[in-house]
Design a protein around this motif. Structure first.
Motif, mmCIF file in Angstrom:
data_model
loop_
_atom_site.group_PDB
_atom_site.id
_atom_site.type_symbol
_atom_site.label_atom_id
_atom_site.label_comp_id
_atom_site.label_asym_id
_atom_site.label_seq_id
_atom_site.Cartn_x
_atom_site.Cartn_y
_atom_site.Cartn_z
ATOM 1 N N ASP A 211 -24.206 10.165 -9.000
ATOM 2 C CA ASP A 211 -23.550 8.986 -9.571
ATOM 3 C C ASP A 211 -23.483 9.060 -11.089
ATOM 4 O O ASP A 211 -22.556 8.520 -11.716
ATOM 5 C CB ASP A 211 -24.295 7.709 -9.171
ATOM 6 C CG ASP A 211 -24.161 7.378 -7.695
ATOM 7 O OD1 ASP A 211 -23.250 7.927 -7.040
ATOM 8 O OD2 ASP A 211 -24.986 6.582 -7.195
ATOM 9 N N ARG A 212 -24.469 9.731 -11.704
ATOM 10 C CA ARG A 212 -24.548 9.821 -13.166
ATOM 11 C C ARG A 212 -23.998 11.147 -13.693
ATOM 12 O O ARG A 212 -24.246 11.515 -14.841
ATOM 13 C CB ARG A 212 -26.013 9.648 -13.622
ATOM 14 C CG ARG A 212 -26.630 8.289 -13.278
ATOM 15 C CD ARG A 212 -26.010 7.165 -14.093
ATOM 16 N NE ARG A 212 -26.687 5.898 -13.858
ATOM 17 C CZ ARG A 212 -26.313 4.988 -12.973
ATOM 18 N NH1 ARG A 212 -25.227 5.213 -12.228
ATOM 19 N NH2 ARG A 212 -26.995 3.867 -12.802
ATOM 20 N N ASP A 213 -23.277 11.886 -12.843
ATOM 21 C CA ASP A 213 -22.647 13.160 -13.222
ATOM 22 C C ASP A 213 -23.653 14.236 -13.618
ATOM 23 O O ASP A 213 -23.310 15.187 -14.333
ATOM 24 C CB ASP A 213 -21.639 12.966 -14.352
ATOM 25 C CG ASP A 213 -20.405 12.203 -13.891
ATOM 26 O OD1 ASP A 213 -20.077 12.285 -12.690
ATOM 27 O OD2 ASP A 213 -19.781 11.528 -14.728
ATOM 28 N N GLN A 214 -24.892 14.120 -13.145
ATOM 29 C CA GLN A 214 -25.828 15.225 -13.291
ATOM 30 C C GLN A 214 -25.581 16.277 -12.214
ATOM 31 O O GLN A 214 -26.033 17.416 -12.337
ATOM 32 C CB GLN A 214 -27.266 14.711 -13.209
ATOM 33 C CG GLN A 214 -27.674 13.836 -14.379
ATOM 34 C CD GLN A 214 -29.034 13.200 -14.179
ATOM 35 O OE1 GLN A 214 -29.153 12.094 -13.636
ATOM 36 N NE2 GLN A 214 -30.072 13.892 -14.608
ATOM 37 N N ILE A 215 -24.894 15.890 -11.164
ATOM 38 C CA ILE A 215 -24.356 16.785 -10.141
ATOM 39 C C ILE A 215 -22.894 16.409 -10.002
ATOM 40 O O ILE A 215 -22.568 15.222 -9.889
ATOM 41 C CB ILE A 215 -25.076 16.615 -8.787
ATOM 42 C CG1 ILE A 215 -26.566 16.952 -8.917
ATOM 43 C CG2 ILE A 215 -24.432 17.479 -7.712
ATOM 44 C CD1 ILE A 215 -27.372 16.583 -7.691
ATOM 45 N N THR A 216 -22.005 17.403 -10.028
ATOM 46 C CA THR A 216 -20.581 17.087 -10.030
ATOM 47 C C THR A 216 -19.840 17.852 -8.930
ATOM 48 O O THR A 216 -20.277 18.913 -8.485
ATOM 49 C CB THR A 216 -19.944 17.444 -11.384
ATOM 50 O OG1 THR A 216 -20.108 18.844 -11.641
ATOM 51 C CG2 THR A 216 -20.584 16.638 -12.512
ATOM 52 N N GLY A 217 -18.710 17.276 -8.515
ATOM 53 C CA GLY A 217 -17.791 17.984 -7.640
ATOM 54 C C GLY A 217 -18.009 17.795 -6.163
ATOM 55 O O GLY A 217 -17.286 18.389 -5.355
ATOM 56 N N GLY A 218 -18.979 16.963 -5.775
ATOM 57 C CA GLY A 218 -19.247 16.753 -4.361
ATOM 58 C C GLY A 218 -19.489 15.291 -4.045
ATOM 59 O O GLY A 218 -19.682 14.464 -4.939
ATOM 60 N N MET A 219 -19.478 14.984 -2.751
ATOM 61 C CA MET A 219 -19.809 13.646 -2.262
ATOM 62 C C MET A 219 -21.163 13.738 -1.559
ATOM 63 O O MET A 219 -21.289 14.388 -0.522
ATOM 64 C CB MET A 219 -18.737 13.155 -1.282
ATOM 65 C CG MET A 219 -18.988 11.764 -0.714
ATOM 66 S SD MET A 219 -17.797 11.370 0.604
ATOM 67 C CE MET A 219 -16.248 11.502 -0.296
ATOM 68 N N LEU A 220 -22.180 13.100 -2.127
ATOM 69 C CA LEU A 220 -23.539 13.224 -1.613
ATOM 70 C C LEU A 220 -23.952 11.991 -0.838
ATOM 71 O O LEU A 220 -23.558 10.870 -1.174
ATOM 72 C CB LEU A 220 -24.540 13.426 -2.762
ATOM 73 C CG LEU A 220 -24.748 14.844 -3.306
ATOM 74 C CD1 LEU A 220 -23.475 15.390 -3.922
ATOM 75 C CD2 LEU A 220 -25.900 14.871 -4.317
ATOM 76 N N ASP A 221 -24.786 12.210 0.196
ATOM 77 C CA ASP A 221 -25.459 11.108 0.868
ATOM 78 C C ASP A 221 -26.785 11.616 1.416
ATOM 79 O O ASP A 221 -26.908 12.761 1.854
ATOM 80 C CB ASP A 221 -24.612 10.535 2.001
ATOM 81 C CG ASP A 221 -25.096 9.148 2.444
ATOM 82 O OD1 ASP A 221 -26.020 8.603 1.798
ATOM 83 O OD2 ASP A 221 -24.558 8.618 3.425
ATOM 84 N N GLY A 222 -27.766 10.747 1.381
ATOM 85 C CA GLY A 222 -29.080 11.074 1.887
ATOM 86 C C GLY A 222 -30.092 10.043 1.432
ATOM 87 O O GLY A 222 -29.816 9.255 0.529
#
Length: 316
Positions: A211-222
């Motif tokens: 959500d904070r763009d520390q990880i980009t390019g994917g849709m995450l859930d968990g």
């Protein structure tokens, strides 16, 4: 529980699609480290015939030639770089990458640790700011698309920062495979955050990092348990509202033990095939098991080729 709509495809058909996707790409120069047995040498030579790689065979020349005779393979015209043993082969392969003479690495008949020790050497290796991680690309006959599983081969008990890099490496590979917004399921034993289960806290933190763009390019859930990560009906039965649940491209496991079990269970109980590469170094690394067959090695080379050209396009 209402079962998901059944799906079945021919084993390895998704792998054939990946290999076919390389048809218009130039082969990459692959430093093949210690290809001194039939499988690793034959895999490299078949990848050369498929125009996936230009192999540079690095190891004791006498052993490589003996393996070619045993495999009934010709190595006429293939460059052999003669070094005394596997340790020297790993060091030489890394040096070839550093000098720009090789575009990728491929593991032959040596232990993964021996190759990675040369790769991560602080002074002479191929380190980047990213942690190196392995990604399995599974062709599961009962799942409609390639399923990436990470990390089941390198990082034993990754911390949150390690997992950030593990997730980003997998997303980057998915992009190279043409998946513009890969769906990433962060696995745990349960689908709710439980302070007593660290992997659920990591999963929640990774989603917030995205959500904070520390990880980009994917849709995450968990966190997601394996059943509701893979099965839409299982997710619906538990009231989980998620665009990832039931349709992931990537499964991120809590640790190497869990990942190893998931990958092997898919192989031996669901008839899956596995290929894979390691990312996070300067170049992709084909890290197959010494027992992997030719199809796995070919597909792993295709993954490296697709990733290499994808990254080159991004830097142009």
């Amino acid at each position: 529980m209402i079962p998901d709509e059944p799906h079945r495809h021919e084993p390895c058909s998704l792998y054939e699609d990946l290999i076919n996707a390389t048809a218009d790409l130039a082969p990459i120069r692959m430093a093949v480290v210690h290809p001194c047995d039939v499988l690793s040498l034959s895999g490299a030579l078949e990848a050369e015939r498929k125009k996936l790689i230009v192999p540079l065979l690095i190891g004791p020349a006498a052993k490589i030639r003996a393996a070619s005779i045993e495999a009934d393979e010709s190595i006429e015209g293939i460059e052999i770089i003669d070094v005394p043993h596997s340790h020297a082969a790993a060091q030489k392969a890394v040096a070839l990458v550093r000098s720009g003479f090789a575009d990728a690495l491929m593991k032959g008949k040596l232990h993964t640790d021996e190759l990675l020790d040369a790769v991560i050497d602080h002074n002479l290796g191929l380190r980047t700011e990213r942690r190196i991680s392995h990604i399995f690309a599974m062709d599961v006959p009962l799942y409609p698309k390639p399923l990436l599983i990470t990390d089941a081969a390198i990082n034993i008990y990754p911390d949150l920062n390690d997992k950030r890099d593990i997730v980003q490496n997998a997303i980057d590979l998915a992009h190279a495979l043409g998946i513009n917004l890969p769906k990433v399921a962060i696995l745990s034993a349960v689908e709710t955050v439980n302070p007593k289960i660290k992997s659920t806290l990591d999963a929640a933190a990774l989603c917030k990092m995205a959500d904070r763009d520390q990880i980009t390019g994917g849709m995450l859930d968990g966190p997601l348990a394996f059943d509701n990560a893979i099965s839409k009906s299982a997710a619906e039965a538990k009231g989980i509202r998620s665009e990832v649940a039931g349709d992931p491209d990537i499964l991120v496991v809590p640790d190497l033990e869990a990942g190893n079990m998931v990958a092997k269970q898919l192989t031996y109980l669901a008839g899956a095939e596995s290929a894979g590469i390691a990312l996070g170094a300067r170049v992709p690394i084909v890290l197959t098991s010494r027992a992997d067959g030719i199809q796995s090695r070919l597909t792993s080379c295709a993954l490296a080729l697709l990733y290499f050209h994808h990254r080159r396009m991004l830097t142009v």
